[in-house]
Design a protein around this motif. Structure first.
Motif, PDB file in Angstrom:
ATOM      1  N   ASP A   1       0.817  -1.210   0.000  1.00 25.92           N
ATOM      2  CA  ASP A   1       0.000   0.000   0.000  1.00 25.92           C
ATOM      3  C   ASP A   1       0.852   1.263   0.000  1.00 25.92           C
ATOM      4  O   ASP A   1       0.343   2.357  -0.288  1.00 25.92           O
ATOM      5  CB  ASP A   1      -0.915   0.014   1.227  1.00 25.92           C
ATOM      6  N   LYS A   2       2.136   1.139   0.345  1.00 28.59           N
ATOM      7  CA  LYS A   2       3.034   2.295   0.401  1.00 28.59           C
ATOM      8  C   LYS A   2       3.974   2.343  -0.808  1.00 28.59           C
ATOM      9  O   LYS A   2       4.876   3.172  -0.859  1.00 28.59           O
ATOM     10  CB  LYS A   2       3.873   2.242   1.679  1.00 28.59           C
ATOM     11  N   LEU A   3       3.744   1.474  -1.761  1.00 26.70           N
ATOM     12  CA  LEU A   3       4.662   1.350  -2.898  1.00 26.70           C
ATOM     13  C   LEU A   3       4.694   2.609  -3.762  1.00 26.70           C
ATOM     14  O   LEU A   3       3.661   3.184  -4.090  1.00 26.70           O
ATOM     15  CB  LEU A   3       4.245   0.157  -3.765  1.00 26.70           C
ATOM     16  N   GLY A   4       5.902   3.019  -4.117  1.00 23.63           N
ATOM     17  CA  GLY A   4       6.092   4.106  -5.065  1.00 23.63           C
ATOM     18  C   GLY A   4       6.963   3.607  -6.205  1.00 23.63           C
ATOM     19  O   GLY A   4       7.905   2.840  -5.981  1.00 23.63           O
ATOM     20  N   ALA A   5       6.651   3.997  -7.440  1.00 23.09           N
ATOM     21  CA  ALA A   5       7.430   3.506  -8.577  1.00 23.09           C
ATOM     22  C   ALA A   5       7.332   4.477  -9.746  1.00 23.09           C
ATOM     23  O   ALA A   5       6.327   5.176  -9.910  1.00 23.09           O
ATOM     24  CB  ALA A   5       6.945   2.123  -9.012  1.00 23.09           C
ATOM     25  N   ASP A   6       8.392   4.526 -10.530  1.00 19.45           N
ATOM     26  CA  ASP A   6       8.419   5.287 -11.777  1.00 19.45           C
ATOM     27  C   ASP A   6       8.896   4.342 -12.866  1.00 19.45           C
ATOM     28  O   ASP A   6      10.056   3.891 -12.837  1.00 19.45           O
ATOM     29  CB  ASP A   6       9.355   6.497 -11.669  1.00 19.45           C
ATOM     30  N   ILE A   7       7.999   4.032 -13.795  1.00 20.62           N
ATOM     31  CA  ILE A   7       8.274   3.024 -14.816  1.00 20.62           C
ATOM     32  C   ILE A   7       8.055   3.601 -16.219  1.00 20.62           C
ATOM     33  O   ILE A   7       6.972   4.098 -16.528  1.00 20.62           O
ATOM     34  CB  ILE A   7       7.356   1.788 -14.647  1.00 20.62           C
ATOM     35  N   LYS A   8       9.075   3.544 -17.048  1.00 21.65           N
ATOM     36  CA  LYS A   8       8.913   3.894 -18.457  1.00 21.65           C
ATOM     37  C   LYS A   8       8.490   2.640 -19.202  1.00 21.65           C
ATOM     38  O   LYS A   8       9.036   1.560 -18.969  1.00 21.65           O
ATOM     39  CB  LYS A   8      10.224   4.427 -19.042  1.00 21.65           C
ATOM     40  N   PHE A   9       7.516   2.787 -20.107  1.00 21.02           N
ATOM     41  CA  PHE A   9       7.029   1.600 -20.812  1.00 21.02           C
ATOM     42  C   PHE A   9       6.776   1.879 -22.284  1.00 21.02           C
ATOM     43  O   PHE A   9       6.562   3.018 -22.693  1.00 21.02           O
ATOM     44  CB  PHE A   9       5.739   1.077 -20.161  1.00 21.02           C
ATOM     45  N   ASN A  10       6.798   0.804 -23.062  1.00 23.86           N
ATOM     46  CA  ASN A  10       6.502   0.876 -24.489  1.00 23.86           C
ATOM     47  C   ASN A  10       5.847  -0.443 -24.890  1.00 23.86           C
ATOM     48  O   ASN A  10       6.445  -1.505 -24.729  1.00 23.86           O
ATOM     49  CB  ASN A  10       7.790   1.099 -25.292  1.00 23.86           C
ATOM     50  N   VAL A  11       4.611  -0.376 -25.350  1.00 22.80           N
ATOM     51  CA  VAL A  11       3.892  -1.551 -25.824  1.00 22.80           C
ATOM     52  C   VAL A  11       3.873  -1.501 -27.351  1.00 22.80           C
ATOM     53  O   VAL A  11       3.455  -0.493 -27.936  1.00 22.80           O
ATOM     54  CB  VAL A  11       2.448  -1.606 -25.290  1.00 22.80           C
ATOM     55  N   LYS A  12       4.297  -2.563 -27.997  1.00 17.79           N
ATOM     56  CA  LYS A  12       4.386  -2.579 -29.453  1.00 17.79           C
ATOM     57  C   LYS A  12       3.372  -3.542 -30.068  1.00 17.79           C
ATOM     58  O   LYS A  12       3.042  -4.558 -29.488  1.00 17.79           O
ATOM     59  CB  LYS A  12       5.804  -2.969 -29.889  1.00 17.79           C
ATOM     60  N   ASP A  13       2.898  -3.158 -31.267  1.00 17.30           N
ATOM     61  CA  ASP A  13       2.013  -4.014 -32.067  1.00 17.30           C
ATOM     62  C   ASP A  13       0.848  -4.545 -31.239  1.00 17.30           C
ATOM     63  O   ASP A  13       0.668  -5.762 -31.082  1.00 17.30           O
ATOM     64  CB  ASP A  13       2.798  -5.190 -32.658  1.00 17.30           C
ATOM     65  N   GLY A  14       0.041  -3.636 -30.707  1.00 21.14           N
ATOM     66  CA  GLY A  14      -1.050  -4.059 -29.840  1.00 21.14           C
ATOM     67  C   GLY A  14      -2.393  -3.456 -30.190  1.00 21.14           C
ATOM     68  O   GLY A  14      -2.576  -2.826 -31.245  1.00 21.14           O
ATOM     69  N   VAL A  15      -3.344  -3.642 -29.269  1.00 18.55           N
ATOM     70  CA  VAL A  15      -4.713  -3.170 -29.465  1.00 18.55           C
ATOM     71  C   VAL A  15      -5.241  -2.591 -28.156  1.00 18.55           C
ATOM     72  O   VAL A  15      -5.058  -3.188 -27.088  1.00 18.55           O
ATOM     73  CB  VAL A  15      -5.652  -4.311 -29.918  1.00 18.55           C
ATOM     74  N   LEU A  16      -5.890  -1.427 -28.230  1.00 18.05           N
ATOM     75  CA  LEU A  16      -6.669  -0.879 -27.123  1.00 18.05           C
ATOM     76  C   LEU A  16      -8.117  -1.229 -27.408  1.00 18.05           C
ATOM     77  O   LEU A  16      -8.650  -0.877 -28.470  1.00 18.05           O
ATOM     78  CB  LEU A  16      -6.501   0.642 -27.042  1.00 18.05           C
ATOM     79  N   TYR A  17      -8.762  -1.918 -26.477  1.00 19.62           N
ATOM     80  CA  TYR A  17     -10.129  -2.377 -26.702  1.00 19.62           C
ATOM     81  C   TYR A  17     -11.148  -1.429 -26.059  1.00 19.62           C
ATOM     82  O   TYR A  17     -10.897  -0.842 -25.019  1.00 19.62           O
ATOM     83  CB  TYR A  17     -10.316  -3.780 -26.131  1.00 19.62           C
ATOM     84  N   GLY A  18     -12.291  -1.271 -26.719  1.00 18.17           N
ATOM     85  CA  GLY A  18     -13.380  -0.478 -26.159  1.00 18.17           C
ATOM     86  C   GLY A  18     -13.621   0.842 -26.848  1.00 18.17           C
ATOM     87  O   GLY A  18     -14.695   1.431 -26.712  1.00 18.17           O
ATOM     88  N   PHE A  19     -12.634   1.322 -27.636  1.00 20.36           N
ATOM     89  CA  PHE A  19     -12.820   2.583 -28.357  1.00 20.36           C
ATOM     90  C   PHE A  19     -11.830   2.665 -29.513  1.00 20.36           C
ATOM     91  O   PHE A  19     -10.748   2.077 -29.454  1.00 20.36           O
ATOM     92  CB  PHE A  19     -12.646   3.791 -27.419  1.00 20.36           C
ATOM     93  N   ASP A  20     -12.226   3.371 -30.551  1.00 19.10           N
ATOM     94  CA  ASP A  20     -11.395   3.539 -31.744  1.00 19.10           C
ATOM     95  C   ASP A  20     -10.999   5.010 -31.838  1.00 19.10           C
ATOM     96  O   ASP A  20     -11.795   5.855 -32.243  1.00 19.10           O
ATOM     97  CB  ASP A  20     -12.171   3.106 -32.987  1.00 19.10           C
ATOM     98  N   LEU A  21      -9.763   5.335 -31.453  1.00 15.96           N
ATOM     99  CA  LEU A  21      -9.304   6.724 -31.453  1.00 15.96           C
ATOM    100  C   LEU A  21      -9.267   7.322 -32.864  1.00 15.96           C
ATOM    101  O   LEU A  21      -9.391   8.528 -33.019  1.00 15.96           O
ATOM    102  CB  LEU A  21      -7.915   6.815 -30.820  1.00 15.96           C
ATOM    103  N   ALA A  22      -9.125   6.478 -33.881  1.00 16.56           N
ATOM    104  CA  ALA A  22      -9.102   6.976 -35.256  1.00 16.56           C
ATOM    105  C   ALA A  22     -10.441   7.572 -35.663  1.00 16.56           C
ATOM    106  O   ALA A  22     -10.534   8.350 -36.616  1.00 16.56           O
ATOM    107  CB  ALA A  22      -8.706   5.869 -36.224  1.00 16.56           C
ATOM    108  N   LYS A  23     -11.511   7.217 -34.928  1.00 14.43           N
ATOM    109  CA  LYS A  23     -12.843   7.732 -35.225  1.00 14.43           C
ATOM    110  C   LYS A  23     -13.199   8.940 -34.354  1.00 14.43           C
ATOM    111  O   LYS A  23     -14.370   9.289 -34.213  1.00 14.43           O
ATOM    112  CB  LYS A  23     -13.892   6.643 -35.035  1.00 14.43           C
ATOM    113  N   ALA A  24     -12.180   9.576 -33.763  1.00 15.29           N
ATOM    114  CA  ALA A  24     -12.419  10.736 -32.903  1.00 15.29           C
ATOM    115  C   ALA A  24     -13.237  11.831 -33.588  1.00 15.29           C
ATOM    116  O   ALA A  24     -14.122  12.427 -32.967  1.00 15.29           O
ATOM    117  CB  ALA A  24     -11.093  11.300 -32.405  1.00 15.29           C
ATOM    118  N   PRO A  25     -13.006  12.136 -34.896  1.00 15.82           N
ATOM    119  CA  PRO A  25     -13.836  13.162 -35.535  1.00 15.82           C
ATOM    120  C   PRO A  25     -15.323  12.817 -35.538  1.00 15.82           C
ATOM    121  O   PRO A  25     -16.176  13.698 -35.420  1.00 15.82           O
ATOM    122  CB  PRO A  25     -13.276  13.214 -36.974  1.00 15.82           C
TER     123      PRO A  25
END
Length: 250
Positions: A97-121
Motif C-alpha cells: 500500500d506504500k509502494l512508489g514507482a516510476d516506470i517507463k514503458f513501451n507496448v508494441k504491435d497491440g490493441v486498445l479495446y473499447g474505443f477507436d481513437l481513429a474515429k475521434a472526428p
C-alpha cells in the motif's frame, strides 16, 4: 506478488544474501508471460521496513497481466519497460500500500479495446463509439503512489492517427484524463481533445466540451469538414491558454 503471476512464471533465478536485518537480492531473472523479467531488490528492517529496487521487462505479453487490474481486457501487445520502486512501512504487510514507482514503458504491435481513437472526428457528431484501436507503439511513464496510478507522456501511433495525453487511475479504479488525438483526413490534420472518464472496467471516452463547442462554431461558420477542423483546433488552443492560468482544461 499476485498468485496469477506465480503461475505464469516458467523459470526464475535469484541471487540472494540474508543477514539479521537485511535481505539483498543482487539479481532476479525470470521467464514471465512469454517474456523476460530482470532486476534487483533490497529489503531492510528495524524501526521500519524499507524496500527498494529496479525492474526491467522485455517482450512480455501484456494482455494477461493487464487482467490483474481489470477483469475486462483493455490492452494487448508486447511490453518493454524499466524503472525503479521503493516503499517504507512500519509493518511488512503494509509495503504494497506504500509502494512508489516510476516506470517507463513501451507496448508494441497491440490493441486498445473499447474505443477507436481513429474515429475521434465522428465522436463530435455523437458517433464512432466502441470499437478498438490498433497501434504500432504505445509509450509513456507510469507513476505509482500506493493504490493510485498516473500515466503521463502517453503517446500512441498508428498509421494516420497519433495521440498523446495523461490519465490517472484512482484507488477505486476511476479514470480521469485528457488525450489529444490527431487524425489525418481529407481536410488535413484534425486535433481533437478527448476526455477519459469512467472506470477500468467501463472506460468512457468523449470529446471535451470545448472541442464540441469549437466544432459546432466552425461548422456554422465555414461548413462541415474545414470548419469543423479549424473549430476544434481553436478550442484546443483556448484550452491551452486556460491551462496557463489554472483554468479547467476539461
Amino acid at each position: 506478488m499476485d498468485a496469477a503471476c506465480w503461475t505464469a512464471i516458467a523459470d526464475m533465478k535469484m541471487d540472494m544474501a540474508l543477514t539479521d536485518s537485511n535481505l539483498g537480492i543482487a539479481s532476479i531473472d525470470a521467464d514471465l508471460y512469454g517474456g523476460k523479467l530482470s532486476g534487483d531488490a533490497n529489503l531492510a528492517w528495524g524501526k521500519a521496513y524499507k524496500l527498494s529496487g529496479k525492474i526491467k521487462l522485455d517482450n512480455l505479453a501484456v494482455r494477461e497481466p493487464a487482467r490483474l487490474m481489470s477483469k475486462s481486457t483493455r490492452v494487448s501487445g508486447q511490453l518493454f519497460s524499466h524503472g525503479s520502486f521503493n516503499a517504507t512501512a512500519k509493518e511488512a504487510a503494509q509495503l504494497a500500500d506504500k509502494l512508489g514507482a516510476d516506470i517507463k514503458f513501451n507496448v508494441k504491435d497491440g490493441v486498445l479495446y473499447g474505443f477507436d481513437l481513429a474515429k475521434a472526428p465522428m465522436m463530435l457528431l455523437g458517433q464512432g463509439k466502441g470499437g478498438e484501436t490498433r497501434f504500432d507503439e504505445f509509450s509513456g511513464l507510469l507513476n505509482v503512489a500506493g493504490k493510485q496510478y498516473k500515466f503521463s507522456n502517453l503517446k500512441i501511433s498508428s498509421g494516420l492517427m497519433a495521440a498523446n495525453g495523461a490519465v490517472k487511475i484512482s484507488p477505486n479504479k476511476e479514470l480521469d484524463g485528457v488525450v489529444k488525438v490527431t487524425v489525418k483526413n481529407s481536410a488535413g490534420l484534425v486535433d481533437i481533445p478527448l476526455q477519459v472518464s469512467g472506470t477500468l472496467d467501463k472506460p468512457m471516452v468523449f470529446p471535451t466540451k470545448a472541442a464540441i463547442a469549437g466544432a459546432v462554431a466552425g461548422t456554422a461558420t465555414l461548413g462541415p469538414g474545414v470548419g469543423t477542423s479549424l473549430g476544434v483546433k481553436a478550442s484546443s488552443a483556448v484550452d491551452k491558454i486556460k491551462g496557463l492560468f489554472g483554468g479547467d482544461e476539461k
